[in-house]
Write a protein that holds these residues in place. Structure first.
Motif, PDB file in Angstrom:
ATOM      1  N   GLY A  32      50.051 -21.951 -45.122  1.00  0.00           N
ATOM      2  CA  GLY A  32      49.943 -21.146 -43.907  1.00  0.00           C
ATOM      3  C   GLY A  32      50.685 -21.752 -42.733  1.00  0.00           C
ATOM      4  O   GLY A  32      51.441 -21.068 -42.032  1.00  0.00           O
ATOM      5  N   LEU A  33      50.494 -23.062 -42.516  1.00  0.00           N
ATOM      6  CA  LEU A  33      51.194 -23.725 -41.415  1.00  0.00           C
ATOM      7  C   LEU A  33      52.694 -23.776 -41.658  1.00  0.00           C
ATOM      8  O   LEU A  33      53.496 -23.650 -40.730  1.00  0.00           O
ATOM      9  N   GLY A  34      53.075 -23.955 -42.929  1.00  0.00           N
ATOM     10  CA  GLY A  34      54.494 -23.989 -43.259  1.00  0.00           C
ATOM     11  C   GLY A  34      55.170 -22.663 -42.939  1.00  0.00           C
ATOM     12  O   GLY A  34      56.265 -22.631 -42.361  1.00  0.00           O
ATOM     13  N   VAL A  35      54.521 -21.564 -43.315  1.00  0.00           N
ATOM     14  CA  VAL A  35      55.074 -20.231 -43.037  1.00  0.00           C
ATOM     15  C   VAL A  35      55.112 -19.962 -41.531  1.00  0.00           C
ATOM     16  O   VAL A  35      56.102 -19.435 -41.000  1.00  0.00           O
ATOM     17  N   TYR A  36      54.038 -20.346 -40.855  1.00  0.00           N
ATOM     18  CA  TYR A  36      53.986 -20.152 -39.398  1.00  0.00           C
ATOM     19  C   TYR A  36      55.117 -20.913 -38.707  1.00  0.00           C
ATOM     20  O   TYR A  36      55.811 -20.368 -37.841  1.00  0.00           O
ATOM     21  N   GLU A  37      55.304 -22.174 -39.101  1.00  0.00           N
ATOM     22  CA  GLU A  37      56.365 -22.984 -38.506  1.00  0.00           C
ATOM     23  C   GLU A  37      57.749 -22.424 -38.837  1.00  0.00           C
ATOM     24  O   GLU A  37      58.664 -22.481 -38.017  1.00  0.00           O
ATOM     25  N   LEU A  38      57.906 -21.882 -40.045  1.00  0.00           N
ATOM     26  CA  LEU A  38      59.179 -21.289 -40.432  1.00  0.00           C
ATOM     27  C   LEU A  38      59.538 -20.135 -39.497  1.00  0.00           C
ATOM     28  O   LEU A  38      60.670 -20.041 -39.005  1.00  0.00           O
ATOM     29  N   LEU A  39      58.559 -19.266 -39.239  1.00  0.00           N
ATOM     30  CA  LEU A  39      58.800 -18.110 -38.369  1.00  0.00           C
ATOM     31  C   LEU A  39      59.039 -18.552 -36.922  1.00  0.00           C
ATOM     32  O   LEU A  39      59.971 -18.087 -36.252  1.00  0.00           O
TER      33      LEU A  39
ATOM     34  N   ALA B 166      45.321 -32.826 -44.817  1.00  0.00           N
ATOM     35  CA  ALA B 166      43.940 -32.298 -44.799  1.00  0.00           C
ATOM     36  C   ALA B 166      43.466 -31.928 -46.199  1.00  0.00           C
ATOM     37  O   ALA B 166      42.341 -31.432 -46.355  1.00  0.00           O
ATOM     38  N   HIS B 167      44.331 -32.154 -47.208  1.00  0.00           N
ATOM     39  CA  HIS B 167      43.990 -31.832 -48.611  1.00  0.00           C
ATOM     40  C   HIS B 167      43.615 -30.360 -48.778  1.00  0.00           C
ATOM     41  O   HIS B 167      42.682 -30.017 -49.502  1.00  0.00           O
ATOM     42  N   ASP B 168      44.365 -29.511 -48.069  1.00  0.00           N
ATOM     43  CA  ASP B 168      44.102 -28.069 -48.131  1.00  0.00           C
ATOM     44  C   ASP B 168      45.439 -27.367 -48.383  1.00  0.00           C
ATOM     45  O   ASP B 168      46.259 -27.227 -47.476  1.00  0.00           O
ATOM     46  N   ALA B 169      45.636 -26.921 -49.638  1.00  0.00           N
ATOM     47  CA  ALA B 169      46.908 -26.304 -50.018  1.00  0.00           C
ATOM     48  C   ALA B 169      47.159 -25.018 -49.241  1.00  0.00           C
ATOM     49  O   ALA B 169      48.290 -24.727 -48.836  1.00  0.00           O
TER      50      ALA B 169
ATOM     51  N   VAL C 170      50.799 -31.470 -42.306  1.00  0.00           N
ATOM     52  CA  VAL C 170      49.445 -31.452 -41.732  1.00  0.00           C
ATOM     53  C   VAL C 170      48.449 -30.889 -42.743  1.00  0.00           C
ATOM     54  O   VAL C 170      47.359 -31.430 -42.934  1.00  0.00           O
ATOM     55  N   GLY C 171      48.838 -29.805 -43.400  1.00  0.00           N
ATOM     56  CA  GLY C 171      47.954 -29.214 -44.401  1.00  0.00           C
ATOM     57  C   GLY C 171      47.707 -30.137 -45.580  1.00  0.00           C
ATOM     58  O   GLY C 171      46.585 -30.243 -46.083  1.00  0.00           O
TER      59      GLY C 171
END
Length: 236
Positions: free
Chosen positions: A138-145, A130-133, A126-127
């Protein structure tokens, strides 16, 4: 009229899509016969998930022995059900049924890892779209947790409070590796099958898992009954 015709056609197509390929399978022998192979994958991480430990050391060897015991009990039940139906089990039969218990007593680590990684991939994707690293990280870390808590916590609860079993079935014709039919049976709890056991046996872990495997067996034979000429059910 057009709407009605379209609806009827849609329902007919849906019915065909749900139709089992076993419905059109022809048995070449006059008497129905199958060759049978029952396997089990070595996947367990805790002996108590498979049986009452009763002082046994939790080791790879004891877990393998417990898994093999469940495999043998499952195969014995299958052969008994086949005999009750008048179904011949013959190694030389034209049709070969291969059954594999791929998960028993717990959620396998590979399913947990897949669930977590798929969530992380979705968040990061998703990030990136949206072309936003920073959003991707942030979303990757959130999903990981979040996914780790869900899958690891959920698998622990499922292994403790249910009796999960997964059985994969594959039917082939002699001389061909191409499957005629494949199915996977998932069972979380076999309340009806467990209730048939004496009350003092119902809390034993091995009995709970045997009940789950018996429920999977019932689903298997129900599907096989769609083969023309297959013996009717003896399972209640």
């Amino acid at each position: 009229m057009r709407f009605r015709a379209g609806l009827l056609m849609g329902l007919a197509l849906a019915g065909l899509a749900c139709r089992s390929p076993l419905n059109d399978l022809q048995i070449r022998q006059e008497r129905p016969a199958l060759s049978l192979n029952v396997g089990i994958e070595d996947h367990s991480r805790k002996l108590a998930r498979l049986q009452q430990p009763l002082g046994q050391v939790d080791s790879p060897a004891s877990r393998r022995a417990a898994l093999e015991g469940h495999r043998q009990a499952f195969e014995t039940g299958l052969r008994a059900e086949a005999a009750a139906r008048g179904l011949q089990l013959d190694p030389a039969a034209d049709l070969h049924l291969d059954l594999t218990i791929t998960s028993l007593g717990e959620v396998r680590a590979k399913y947990i890892a897949w669930g977590i990684l798929s969530g992380v991939a979705w968040g990061a994707g998703v990030g990136l779209l949206a072309h936003d690293a920073r959003l991707a990280v942030g979303l990757g870390v959130y999903e990981l947790l979040e996914e780790s808590a869900f899958w690891i916590g959920g698998s622990m609860l499922m292994g403790r409070w249910s009796s999960p079993a997964v059985v994969e079935a594959r039917l082939t014709r002699k001389g061909s590796d191409k499957p005629l039919w494949e199915e996977t049976y998932y069972v979380l709890w076999a309340r009806k099958e467990l209730a048939a056991l004496p009350a003092d046996e119902q809390n034993r872990r091995e009995r709970q898992l045997q009940a789950s495997l018996r429920k999977a067996m019932g689903k298997l034979f129900k599907d096989l009954e769609t083969i023309p000429g297959f013996p009717p059910s003896g399972l209640k």
